[in-house]
Write an enzyme that holds these catalytic residues in place. Structure first.
Site, PDB file in Angstrom:
ATOM      1  CE  LYS A   1      -4.164  -2.311   1.108  1.00 22.54           C
ATOM      2  NZ  LYS A   1      -3.760  -3.395   0.876  1.00 22.54           N
TER       3      LYS A   1
HETATM    4  C1  LIG Z   1      -4.259  -4.721   0.197  1.00 31.18           C
HETATM    5  C2  LIG Z   1      -3.382  -5.780   0.039  1.00 31.18           C
HETATM    6  C3  LIG Z   1      -3.536  -7.099  -1.021  1.00 31.18           C
HETATM    7  C4  LIG Z   1      -4.746  -6.821  -1.916  1.00 31.18           C
HETATM    8  O1  LIG Z   1      -4.664  -5.731  -2.953  1.00 31.18           O
HETATM    9  P1  LIG Z   1      -5.945  -5.411  -3.596  1.00 31.18           P
HETATM   10  O2  LIG Z   1      -5.453  -4.116  -4.456  1.00 31.18           O
HETATM   11  O3  LIG Z   1      -6.725  -4.953  -2.838  1.00 31.18           O
HETATM   12  O4  LIG Z   1      -6.102  -6.467  -4.811  1.00 31.18           O
HETATM   13  C5  LIG Z   1      -2.869  -7.999  -0.952  1.00 31.18           C
HETATM   14  N1  LIG Z   1      -1.687  -8.130  -0.083  1.00 31.18           N
HETATM   15  C6  LIG Z   1      -1.682  -7.065   0.943  1.00 31.18           C
HETATM   16  C7  LIG Z   1      -0.568  -7.500   1.914  1.00 31.18           C
HETATM   17  C8  LIG Z   1      -2.127  -5.943   0.895  1.00 31.18           C
HETATM   18  O5  LIG Z   1      -2.009  -5.295   1.949  1.00 31.18           O
END
Ligand SMILES: *Cc1c(COP(=O)(O)O)cnc(C)c1O
Length: 499
Positions: A113
């Protein structure tokens, strides 16, 4: 270049307006009216640049209402030296010949993120200057863990912003709580609420749309905005790293320009893999986008049948950031594969909220099938994969990444496809120490103390604990307020110093 809404094609806004508003007035998501196209030369040139240079090139195709100076300011601020623990920002690590892991977790919160949330504050404040007379931006977040911390880190001490995060007191892991409650920065505040994540989310939405509170903010030259993953400003930074990974493969002589690659993404809200779809549609040579899910396999079913059905059991898994039944960003894909059919998207979304399901027509489904493969695995397979690839390739991965690796190996077995492949890795294994410890055969070391488990994992594997996680131990707890839901709006006004 303009953006329209997935639910109303007559909408036409600039990138700055799309980013400031977050969501279109009638509830649709902003999408580019036309997806910019790149040439082979564009990619060859990109390969000569560092991550910041690559980001500037890709972003300037989408943010055409930003000046070059503005894009420089945003990108330099987000990815400058020292913010990410890898000089490459998003480095590739070879798992085995033909398979590379794209590590997206070298940012300050050790999850992917950060790739978007380090840049979003700059995009948002720059956008607000253009569209909202430089109002002070107030970001409200309800979080089940990762997003809150990444938003706090991204917005901390960014001029003209405040960020306020609410989390369910009993709904986040001990390590996630510590990560948030020790947050530094003069413009941040963290508050626990009595209730679960849905309570936090519902109350934040109520505050967000309260006319009374909005009027109070306006009187003080402030406005609410959102950092959640349907904001275009969170999606567009993610397109960059797929180009960057392709460039790295070129520079390592693993492919030549024009060769196709496969991309595997562990998926929850469909944001990360949608960014890969945009890269493909722009002209990045991609054969298949492989969408990996955990036991919450709503997307696997959809990609195999065209039937999306959220009425199913919800599972709590060892890859919690993918425990999602409504993948919001899928709406954008539906718009593109239906030939920009806003009525079709509206019907699907109405079906989803009223009946809990929808089915796409044959031509849209065939377009989806042309690009996407889906697969899923359960917790047992996830942990087995962590153990196996650690033993076989000496590579330690987290639970989310392991879902992607498992689904990829299944895909290979099924298809024999030997296309060079990039697997997105979304978190440091140290963020999920208990499951990873168990996976590498040391379940007896699982306990209550998050720091001790990180130490054990580090000792066993000789992998280093990421500095931001290790540092939490010595940081003072700044926030320990726990409130009832009804008190949340008071907390917001209190933080902003208004009545
Ligand atoms: C948010 C997240 C995901 C999923 O990503 P999306 O963009 O919602 O598909 C996968 N792995 C981790 C560690 C995340 O924090």
């Amino acid at each position: 270049m303009f953006y329209t809404s997935t639910r109303d094609k007559s909408v036409k806004v600039t990138a700055a307006e799309a980013i400031t508003n977050g969501i279109s007035a009638e509830g649709g998501l902003f999408v580019p009216c036309e997806i910019p196209q790149v040439s082979k030369d564009f990619i060859i040139n990109l390969a000569k640049l560092d991550y910041i240079g690559r980001a500037k090139e890709v972003l300037s195709l989408y943010l055409t209402d930003f000046t070059e100076e503005e894009i420089d300011y945003c990108v330099n601020g987000a990815y400058k030296a020292g913010k990410f623990s890898s000089e490459a920002v998003a480095p590739l690590s070879e798992l085995k010949e033909g398979v590379d892991i794209l590590e997206l977790w070298h940012g300050p919160t050790c999850a992917f993120k950060d790739m978007a949330l380090q840049l979003l504050p700059y995009l948002l404040t720059t956008s607000a200057k253009k569209t909202a007379d430089g109002k002070q931006i107030v970001i409200l977040v309800a979080t089940s863990g990762d997003t809150g911390k990444a938003a706090l880190e991204g917005f901390k001490d960014v001029p003209s912003t405040n960020v306020l995060v609410f989390y369910p007191n009993d709904g986040v892991s001990a390590m996630q709580k510590l990560q948030m409650c020790t947050q530094e920065g003069g413009n941040v505040r963290v508050c626990a609420i009595k209730g679960n994540f849905d309570d936090a989310q519902t109350s934040v939405k109520q505050i967000f749309t309260s006319d009374e509170i909005k009027a109070k903010l306006a009187q003080n030259n402030m406005m609410f905005s959102s950092a959640n993953s349907i904001n275009w400003g969170r999606l567009v930074p993610q397109i960059v790293y797929y180009f960057s990974a392709y460039c790295d493969l070129l520079n390592q002589n693993k492919i030549t320009c024009g060769d196709k690659i496969n991309i595997v993404v562990p998926t929850g809200n469909f944001g990360n893999i949608l960014a890969a779809y945009y890269a493909k549609e722009m002209g990045l040579p991609v054969r298949k986008l492989i969408c990996a899910s955990n036991a919450n396999n709503v997307l696997t079913e959809f990609l195999g049948s065209g039937f999306y059905n959220k009425e199913r059991d919800f599972y709590t898994t060892v890859s919690p950031s993918m425990d999602i039944l409504v993948s919001s960003n899928l709406e954008r894909l539906l718009f593109h594969v239906s030939g920009d059919d806003d009525e079709f998207v509206k019907d699907c979304m109405e079906g989803l909220s009223e009946d809990g399901h929808y089915t796409v027509d044959k031509s849209a489904f065939e377009r989806i099938r042309g690009c996407f493969e889906g697969g899923y695995c359960d917790d047992e397979a996830t942990k087995r994969t962590i153990g196996n690839i650690y033993k076989k390739y000496n590579y330690l991965c987290d639970t989310h990444t392991a879902v992607a690796v498992t689904v990829y190996f299944d895909y290979i077995e099924r298809t024999g496809d030997d296309t060079p492949t990039v697997i997105a890795s979304t978190a440091s294994p140290f963020k999920f120490s208990p499951a990873v410890l168990e996976a590498v055969g040391n379940a007896s070391l699982i306990g209550d103390d998050g720091f001790k488990m990180m130490d054990s994992l580090s000792e066993i594997t000789s992998c280093e604990i990421p500095a931001p996680l290790a540092a939490i131990k010595s940081k003072p707890v700044r926030f320990n307020q726990v409130v009832d839901r009804e008190e949340m709006s008071k907390v917001v006004l209190d933080m902003l110093g208004i009545e």
